[in-house]
Write a protein that holds these residues in place. Structure first.
Motif, PDB file in Angstrom:
ATOM      1  N   ASP A 106      -9.888   5.872  17.242  1.00 54.69           N
ATOM      2  CA  ASP A 106      -8.452   4.847  17.358  1.00 54.69           C
ATOM      3  C   ASP A 106      -8.362   4.079  16.169  1.00 54.69           C
ATOM      4  N   PHE A 107      -9.498   3.729  15.006  1.00 53.81           N
ATOM      5  CA  PHE A 107      -9.206   3.345  13.917  1.00 53.81           C
ATOM      6  C   PHE A 107      -9.910   3.377  12.756  1.00 53.81           C
ATOM      7  N   PRO A 108      -9.674   4.967  12.342  1.00 52.91           N
ATOM      8  CA  PRO A 108     -10.380   5.499  11.864  1.00 52.91           C
ATOM      9  C   PRO A 108     -10.294   4.644  10.148  1.00 52.91           C
ATOM     10  N   PHE A 109     -10.059   4.265   9.617  1.00 53.66           N
ATOM     11  CA  PHE A 109     -10.330   2.893   8.404  1.00 53.66           C
ATOM     12  C   PHE A 109     -11.286   2.046   8.413  1.00 53.66           C
ATOM     13  N   ALA A 110     -11.769   1.766   9.769  1.00 56.17           N
ATOM     14  CA  ALA A 110     -12.301   0.475  10.345  1.00 56.17           C
ATOM     15  C   ALA A 110     -14.013   0.439   9.180  1.00 56.17           C
ATOM     16  N   ARG A 111     -14.158   1.911   8.531  1.00 57.49           N
ATOM     17  CA  ARG A 111     -15.160   1.862   7.679  1.00 57.49           C
ATOM     18  C   ARG A 111     -15.690   2.075   6.658  1.00 57.49           C
ATOM     19  N   GLN A 112     -14.271   3.031   6.566  1.00 55.78           N
ATOM     20  CA  GLN A 112     -13.863   4.196   5.721  1.00 55.78           C
ATOM     21  C   GLN A 112     -13.155   2.669   4.978  1.00 55.78           C
ATOM     22  N   THR A 113     -13.096   1.629   3.764  1.00 59.05           N
ATOM     23  CA  THR A 113     -12.635   0.691   3.313  1.00 59.05           C
ATOM     24  C   THR A 113     -12.211   1.460   2.459  1.00 59.05           C
ATOM     25  N   LEU A 114     -12.799   2.346   1.404  1.00 58.82           N
ATOM     26  CA  LEU A 114     -12.725   2.666   0.342  1.00 58.82           C
ATOM     27  C   LEU A 114     -11.512   3.490  -0.833  1.00 58.82           C
ATOM     28  N   TYR A 115     -10.816   3.686   0.797  1.00 57.54           N
ATOM     29  CA  TYR A 115      -9.682   4.387   0.512  1.00 57.54           C
ATOM     30  C   TYR A 115      -8.915   3.452   0.028  1.00 57.54           C
ATOM     31  N   HIS A 116      -8.387   2.990   1.255  1.00 60.43           N
ATOM     32  CA  HIS A 116      -7.397   1.507   0.231  1.00 60.43           C
ATOM     33  C   HIS A 116      -8.094   0.521  -0.260  1.00 60.43           C
ATOM     34  N   ARG A 117      -9.002   0.119  -0.832  1.00 62.93           N
ATOM     35  CA  ARG A 117     -10.107  -1.057  -1.697  1.00 62.93           C
ATOM     36  C   ARG A 117      -9.401  -0.037  -2.918  1.00 62.93           C
ATOM     37  N   LEU A 118      -9.561   1.780  -3.420  1.00 64.60           N
ATOM     38  CA  LEU A 118      -9.278   2.125  -4.431  1.00 64.60           C
ATOM     39  C   LEU A 118      -7.813   2.132  -5.009  1.00 64.60           C
ATOM     40  N   TYR A 119      -6.878   1.286  -4.574  1.00 64.25           N
ATOM     41  CA  TYR A 119      -5.651   1.269  -5.063  1.00 64.25           C
ATOM     42  C   TYR A 119      -5.878  -0.028  -5.953  1.00 64.25           C
ATOM     43  N   GLY A 120      -6.814  -1.004  -5.584  1.00 64.07           N
ATOM     44  CA  GLY A 120      -6.976  -2.153  -6.255  1.00 64.07           C
ATOM     45  C   GLY A 120      -6.327  -2.936  -6.186  1.00 64.07           C
ATOM     46  N   ARG A 121      -5.966  -4.794  -7.048  1.00 67.02           N
ATOM     47  CA  ARG A 121      -5.113  -5.201  -7.245  1.00 67.02           C
ATOM     48  C   ARG A 121      -3.508  -4.834  -7.249  1.00 67.02           C
ATOM     49  N   ARG A 122      -3.473  -4.139  -7.529  1.00 71.57           N
ATOM     50  CA  ARG A 122      -1.828  -3.683  -8.225  1.00 71.57           C
ATOM     51  C   ARG A 122      -1.248  -2.723  -6.076  1.00 71.57           C
ATOM     52  N   GLY A 123      -2.585  -2.132  -5.931  1.00 69.11           N
ATOM     53  CA  GLY A 123      -1.625  -1.833  -4.165  1.00 69.11           C
ATOM     54  C   GLY A 123      -0.903  -0.980  -4.362  1.00 69.11           C
ATOM     55  N   LEU A 124      -0.808  -0.502  -3.132  1.00 74.55           N
ATOM     56  CA  LEU A 124       0.255   0.955  -2.924  1.00 74.55           C
ATOM     57  C   LEU A 124       1.066   0.687  -2.096  1.00 74.55           C
ATOM     58  N   ALA A 125       1.607   1.511  -1.926  1.00 74.49           N
ATOM     59  CA  ALA A 125       3.029   1.779  -1.352  1.00 74.49           C
ATOM     60  C   ALA A 125       2.877   2.376  -0.178  1.00 74.49           C
ATOM     61  N   GLU A 126       2.847   2.419   1.011  1.00 74.33           N
ATOM     62  CA  GLU A 126       3.445   2.992   2.128  1.00 74.33           C
ATOM     63  C   GLU A 126       4.807   3.153   2.408  1.00 74.33           C
ATOM     64  N   LEU A 127       5.078   4.380   2.314  1.00 69.40           N
ATOM     65  CA  LEU A 127       6.865   4.823   2.898  1.00 69.40           C
ATOM     66  C   LEU A 127       6.819   5.577   3.825  1.00 69.40           C
ATOM     67  N   GLN A 128       7.180   5.170   5.169  1.00 63.70           N
ATOM     68  CA  GLN A 128       6.476   5.879   6.536  1.00 63.70           C
ATOM     69  C   GLN A 128       8.700   5.629   7.509  1.00 63.70           C
ATOM     70  N   LEU A 129       8.378   6.350   7.378  1.00 65.65           N
ATOM     71  CA  LEU A 129      10.009   7.443   7.869  1.00 65.65           C
ATOM     72  C   LEU A 129      10.007   8.289   9.059  1.00 65.65           C
ATOM     73  N   LEU A 130      10.763   7.859   9.805  1.00 66.85           N
ATOM     74  CA  LEU A 130      11.216   8.064  11.024  1.00 66.85           C
ATOM     75  C   LEU A 130      12.970   9.831  10.860  1.00 66.85           C
ATOM     76  N   VAL A 131      12.449  10.717  10.549  1.00 68.74           N
ATOM     77  CA  VAL A 131      13.420  11.843  10.558  1.00 68.74           C
ATOM     78  C   VAL A 131      13.286  12.677  11.315  1.00 68.74           C
ATOM     79  N   PRO A 132      15.110  12.447  11.837  1.00 77.56           N
ATOM     80  CA  PRO A 132      15.740  12.840  13.152  1.00 77.56           C
ATOM     81  C   PRO A 132      14.710  14.704  12.524  1.00 77.56           C
ATOM     82  N   HIS A 133      14.342  15.003  14.071  1.00 79.78           N
ATOM     83  CA  HIS A 133      13.927  16.723  13.411  1.00 79.78           C
ATOM     84  C   HIS A 133      14.962  17.913  13.502  1.00 79.78           C
TER      85      HIS A 133
END
Lengths: 444, 246
Positions: free
Chosen positions: A298-325
């Motif tokens: 359920d929570f793949p990033f709970a114990r794997q925090t490195l992925y998000h922390r590597l974006y650092g202070r400047r941060g990340l952008a997540e674009l998520q869109l619902l695209v019609p089939h």
């Protein structure tokens, strides 16, 4: 403490993506009297765990009402399988109680500290939303607090307008105090996840369609691939299993928006992303079938925090869109073209089939969810603007909770219920007491 | 566990943390606070998560005369009373010398009269138990009289003295009388304060109380470093102390 007995302090709030930061008044009610304390005409907004990518739970000159003390489990009806919980209860708290009773929530988003109020406000989804729907499908009733009306029990039947505006309404209708949630049977304690390689988005879309009935179904794609390789990745499907897990983990260190942004420098550059993605792909394919605990699935990033922390202070952008089939092929082809043209620091993409039916600001309708994670920067800003334009042309819906910079004109043209939600808010909260940076940015 | 603990002020802050810890330890509980909505919600939560018996009682402690009848009735339905803990308290930003008499009385009632009254009322019941606990909670604010927290500090210092008397009176019995002098805790009392030292977790404090519930510990400072800090503050001569602002 103010004259009216309200305990306030100034706190700094930060979006999870690291893009928006505001210092404003902060209240942390731990009793009902404090929740009801007179804030006058001050604008206010409820806050849960503060893990939203967008500034949904704070804003300039907005009193932030942190609801984390309202986290109690109130009542369980074994016959109806409904659990009444306060809005500040986290997914982890509920699942810790429910799983030993062989129950769970149908839709579980990806981090254990997310609160129920947050899940409802953003109408989040789980690992196979095409089959399971969104979080608010499980909401039977809500109790809302608004200073002008007091506490109101809201259901689909007795207050349909308020219910619709609250589910996916980002806390703009009042404070969600508690909710009655429908639980579903938990078929088994663990999940067997199987990964298979795909060489294109089309291949992933086909595999996800074939896995429409799976308990978990989503894909991962290497964001650094270019040309014909763009789209190569892995499709994950999962099923509940009684099989034992190989390794039992103990606790985990909770991540917050500020701890995610603790490192001053972002380390996701093309070279590191390319290497990490290749390593990840090889590691998964070395053991493509594995059994995980429900928590880890359920929570793949709970114990794997490195992925998000590597974006650092400047941060990340997540674009998520619902695209019609029907628009998916053209959408992804255009994304590939934009990536080739602008060269954004794209780290990864993900696909997930989706079906939602709420009528506020959250994603609504059927289609494929396309998520893209990028390191924040000028190229990413230009990329996001190009994706805005593409969304308008392909009738794709941006996920408001993931995008901290989504402009109002794009939201107005892409979100199917934007206008009706905006008009509904004027009825539900005529004084517009509940506001946030998000609501102001989206001109609500 | 066939015993009950009474927690006066058990709906938020340290009281809530104590309720969580003792419920997790399997004890039945009676939770007392001024607003039944808070204690009933917590009682429901503890019953669901820990499968223990929990009764919620509403009682306004900010009055000299506290009606303990409702608490008695709740206790009558539960296993024998083994402990009484009183993390209840009240303070105000405008608690300074010269405050209105009603405000002064309310602060004394919540921080001194009510805890003492509860202790007196349940002394005999607790004497009958083989391993009973009476726990009171003071504050480092009471170490010296300051302009701020005038009535609150006076009440807490009086409470410390009363607990010493109770401990003395119960020497040689099976009742352990403990008094915890609390530094800054991360509760709403300190939420808006610019505290000079870090705030301790109420959950950790509750764990500390739980582990020592059968100990004959007398006075405990929590966090422990407050004991030497308070000792130094007590020794400061007036000409130095009057210049301090804290």
């Amino acid at each position: 403490m103010t004259a009216s007995g309200v305990v306030l302090r100034q706190s700094r709030f930060l979006t999870f993506d690291g893009a928006v930061s505001v210092v404003t008044a902060h209240q942390r009610p731990d009793r009902f009297r404090q929740l009801e304390a007179d804030l006058g005409e001050a604008k206010r907004i409820a806050r849960g765990a503060g893990l939203s990518y967008a500034a949904a739970s704070f804003g300039e000159d907005v009193v932030v009402q942190e609801m984390t003390a309202f986290d109690r489990l109130l009542a369980f009806d074994g016959q109806k399988r409904t659990l009444r919980v306060e809005a500040g209860a986290t997914l982890e708290r509920i699942l810790q109680w429910a799983l030993p009773r062989k129950l769970r929530l149908a839709a579980v988003p990806g981090y254990p500290r997310i609160t129920i109020g947050g899940c409802i406000a953003a109408d989040v989804h789980g690992k196979n939303p095409a089959r399971d729907g969104t979080f608010c499908d499980a909401v039977e009733a809500l109790r809302l607090f608004h200073p002008s009306r007091g506490y109101v029990e809201v259901t689909r039947e007795n207050h349909p307008d308020a219910f619709d505006a609250t589910c996916g309404g980002f806390g703009l209708t009042g404070v969600i105090v508690d909710a009655t949630l429908k639980l579903v049977p938990a078929p088994a304690p663990n999940v067997r996840t199987v990964a298979r390689e795909v060489d294109s988005f089309e291949g992933a879309a086909r595999a996800l369609e074939q896995a429409a009935g799976a308990d978990f179904a989503y894909s991962w794609h290497d964001g650094t691939a270019r040309g014909a390789a763009f789209g190569r990745g892995l499709v994950f499907t999962g099923a509940w299993t009684e099989e034992p897990i190989a390794q039992r983990h103990s606790g985990y260190e909770a991540m917050s928006a500020s701890s995610r942004a603790a490192w001053p420098l972002g380390l996701w550059i093309d070279a590191t992303a390319r290497s990490a993605n290749a390593f990840y792909r090889r590691r998964v394919l070395r053991h493509p079938s594995r059994v995980q605990s429900a928590f880890d699935a359920d929570f793949p990033f709970a114990r794997q925090t490195l992925y998000h922390r590597l974006y650092g202070r400047r941060g990340l952008a997540e674009l998520q869109l619902l695209v019609p089939h029907e628009a998916l092929g053209a959408f992804l082809a255009e994304v590939a073209a934009i990536v080739g043209r602008l060269g954004p620091p794209l780290v990864m993409l993900s696909l997930k089939r989706f079906s939602g039916r709420m009528r506020a600001l959250s994603l609504s309708g059927d289609g494929m969810l396309v998520a893209m994670d990028l390191a924040r920067g000028d190229a990413t800003t230009r990329f996001a603007e190009a994706i805005d334009d593409l969304a308008v042309r392909t009738r794709a819906q941006p996920n408001v909770s993931k995008d901290s910079r989504l402009p109002a004109p794009v939201a107005a043209r892409t979100l199917p219920h934007y206008t009706s939600f905006r008009e509904g808010l004027a009825r539900v909260d005529p004084l517009r007491l509940y506001q946030s940076e998000l609501s102001r940015r989206l001109d609500l | 566990m066939s015993a009950t603990y009474l927690i006066v002020g058990g709906s938020s802050g340290l009281g809530r943390a104590l309720a969580e810890r003792f419920a997790a330890g399997g004890y039945a509980l009676v939770l007392v606070s001024s607003d039944a909505r808070d204690t009933e919600a917590l009682a429901a939560d503890l019953r669901l998560r820990h499968r223990v018996e929990v009764a919620a009682v509403a009682c306004d402690l900010a009055r000299r005369e506290v009606d303990l009848g409702a608490i008695d009735r709740a206790l009558d339905k539960l296993p024998p009373l083994e402990g009484v803990m009183m993390p209840a308290g009240a303070n105000r930003d405008d608690d300074r010398p010269g405050a209105p008499v009603e405000q002064f009385e309310a602060l004394l009632a919540a921080n001194f009269y009510a805890p003492c009254r509860v202790v007196d009322h349940y002394l005999e019941r607790l004497r009958a138990r083989p391993n009973a606990l009476i726990a009171g909670f003071g504050s480092i604010a009471a170490v010296r009289g300051r302009t701020r927290n005038a009535a609150y500090s006076a009440a807490k210092r009086a409470l410390a003295s009363y607990f010493e008397s109770v401990r003395h009176a119960l020497r040689g019995t099976s009742v352990h009388v403990q008094f915890f002098v609390l530094g800054y805790l991360d509760t709403n009392l300190a939420f808006a304060q610019d505290t000079k030292l870090p705030r301790a977790s109420p959950v950790k404090c509750a764990e500390h109380v739980f582990r020592r519930r059968h100990a004959d510990a007398g006075v405990t400072y929590y966090p422990h470093y407050w004991r030497p800090v308070c000792a130094v503050l007590r020794l400061l001569p007036w000409f130095v102390f009057r210049k301090l602002s804290f």
